[in-house]
Design a protein around this motif. Structure first.
Motif, PDB file in Angstrom:
ATOM      1  N   ARG A 109       0.754  -1.157   0.203  1.00  0.00           N
ATOM      2  CA  ARG A 109       0.175   0.021   0.001  1.00  0.00           C
ATOM      3  C   ARG A 109       0.922   1.136  -0.136  1.00  0.00           C
ATOM      4  NH1 ARG A 109      -5.355   0.386   1.447  1.00  0.00           N
ATOM      5  NH2 ARG A 109      -4.830   2.394   1.139  1.00  0.00           N
ATOM      6  N   ARG A 110       1.878   1.424   0.657  1.00  0.00           N
ATOM      7  CA  ARG A 110       2.802   2.353   0.681  1.00  0.00           C
ATOM      8  C   ARG A 110       3.582   2.635  -0.527  1.00  0.00           C
ATOM      9  NH1 ARG A 110       3.627   0.552   6.211  1.00  0.00           N
ATOM     10  NH2 ARG A 110       5.410  -0.847   5.578  1.00  0.00           N
ATOM     11  N   TYR A 111       3.896   1.550  -1.322  1.00  0.00           N
ATOM     12  CA  TYR A 111       4.454   1.725  -2.588  1.00  0.00           C
ATOM     13  C   TYR A 111       3.542   2.100  -3.507  1.00  0.00           C
ATOM     14  CZ  TYR A 111       7.804  -2.127  -0.814  1.00  0.00           C
ATOM     15  OH  TYR A 111       8.842  -2.708   0.020  1.00  0.00           O
ATOM     16  N   ALA A 112       2.346   1.611  -3.509  1.00  0.00           N
ATOM     17  CA  ALA A 112       1.267   2.086  -4.173  1.00  0.00           C
ATOM     18  C   ALA A 112       1.054   3.638  -4.224  1.00  0.00           C
ATOM     19  CB  ALA A 112       0.334   1.411  -4.250  1.00  0.00           C
ATOM     20  N   ASP A 113       1.070   4.048  -2.946  1.00  0.00           N
ATOM     21  CA  ASP A 113       0.720   5.491  -2.719  1.00  0.00           C
ATOM     22  C   ASP A 113       1.461   6.391  -3.287  1.00  0.00           C
ATOM     23  OD1 ASP A 113      -1.541   4.784  -1.310  1.00  0.00           O
ATOM     24  OD2 ASP A 113      -0.300   5.085   0.757  1.00  0.00           O
ATOM     25  N   GLN A 114       2.912   5.907  -3.390  1.00  0.00           N
ATOM     26  CA  GLN A 114       3.769   6.773  -4.021  1.00  0.00           C
ATOM     27  C   GLN A 114       4.075   6.588  -5.363  1.00  0.00           C
ATOM     28  OE1 GLN A 114       5.650   8.982  -2.407  1.00  0.00           O
ATOM     29  NE2 GLN A 114       4.362   8.404  -0.695  1.00  0.00           N
ATOM     30  N   LEU A 115       4.101   5.349  -5.962  1.00  0.00           N
ATOM     31  CA  LEU A 115       4.320   5.016  -7.303  1.00  0.00           C
ATOM     32  C   LEU A 115       3.100   4.672  -8.475  1.00  0.00           C
ATOM     33  CD1 LEU A 115       6.801   2.002  -6.269  1.00  0.00           C
ATOM     34  CD2 LEU A 115       7.451   4.618  -7.055  1.00  0.00           C
ATOM     35  N   LEU A 116       1.960   4.595  -8.067  1.00  0.00           N
ATOM     36  CA  LEU A 116       0.804   4.609  -8.806  1.00  0.00           C
ATOM     37  C   LEU A 116       0.831   6.025  -9.619  1.00  0.00           C
ATOM     38  CD1 LEU A 116      -2.308   2.908  -7.324  1.00  0.00           C
ATOM     39  CD2 LEU A 116      -0.963   2.395  -9.144  1.00  0.00           C
ATOM     40  N   PRO A 117       0.678   6.050 -10.990  1.00  0.00           N
ATOM     41  CA  PRO A 117       0.823   7.355 -11.781  1.00  0.00           C
ATOM     42  C   PRO A 117      -0.450   8.282 -11.301  1.00  0.00           C
ATOM     43  CG  PRO A 117       1.260   5.698 -13.290  1.00  0.00           C
ATOM     44  CD  PRO A 117       1.013   4.955 -12.010  1.00  0.00           C
TER      45      PRO A 117
END
Length: 227
Positions: A109-117
């Motif tokens: 979830r933390r990765y997605a918060d930062q990396l989703l365009p």
């Protein structure tokens, strides 16, 4: 000696992963721009000098999960059978890479918060989009480099992390008919489905990876039915 080298490598991997986890926690808490390398190093219990042995800067740390997933997927794709339909090969390769990474739900979830365009014009958002293009190009070239590509055929049976797929009914085509443009379109559809699945999972508030994989499978099934 081999055992000692193995221990050193494992320690390096743990240190690298700790730096990534600490950094993404700080990015979520303070924002990417506000988190400092000094804070990341302190949270990972390493010096800034040691941090730079692993990463060139904050952007490289932020992008590390995306880079790892890309590298592992490319490597897994090279091991897929040459006569496998492209979407099936991509699907199985990505699931194989996922199994090797084995992130926990909170970290993802933390990765997605930062990396989703996103629609925010930030340097990190630009870097993410650029990296996705590079990864997509690498995946497409792996498809083109196969001796034979297959088009069509759904995968209604779904795929497991061991790469097994049920219900695939391919239609064969030679490289003269499956071009680099075809491969690019297949990969863009595939990566788009993954992003849609992750966004849907994030919006649900879930941190359950089983739920995420179910959404990913559903999205991939949808694009398979349309090819």
């Amino acid at each position: 000696m081999a055992e000692a080298e193995g221990l050193r490598e494992r320690k390096k991997r743990r240190t690298r992963q700790t730096i990534i986890e600490v950094a993404h926690e700080l990015f979520q808490e303070k924002g990417f721009d506000s988190a400092t390398l000094e804070e990341i190093a302190a949270g990972a219990d390493v010096s800034v000098r040691t941090l730079f042995r692993y990463f060139t800067g904050k952007e490289a740390i932020a992008l590390a999960p995306l880079d790892e997933m890309g590298d592992l997927t490319v490597a897994a794709l090279r091991r897929r059978p040459a006569d496998e339909p492209p979407l099936t090969a991509l699907r199985c390769a990505a699931l194989s890479a996922w199994a090797l990474m084995s992130p926990d739900g909170g970290s993802l979830r933390r990765y997605a918060d930062q990396l989703l365009p996103s629609d925010e014009a930030t340097p990190l958002a630009g870097a993410v989009l650029s990296r996705l293009i590079v990864i997509g190009d690498r995946l497409a070239m792996e498809l083109v480099d196969n001796e034979v590509l297959l088009v069509g055929g759904g995968t209604g049976g779904g795929a497991g992390v061991d790469g097994s797929v049920a219900g695939t009914v391919p239609t064969q085509a030679s490289l003269s008919t499956v071009t680099e443009l075809d491969a690019q379109m297949i990969v863009v559809s595939f990566l788009g489905a993954i992003q849609v699945a992750i966004r849907s999972w994030c919006r649900s508030g879930s941190t359950d990876l089983v739920e995420l994989l179910a959404v990913v499978e559903k999205c991939l099934d949808r694009i398979c039915l349309r090819t």
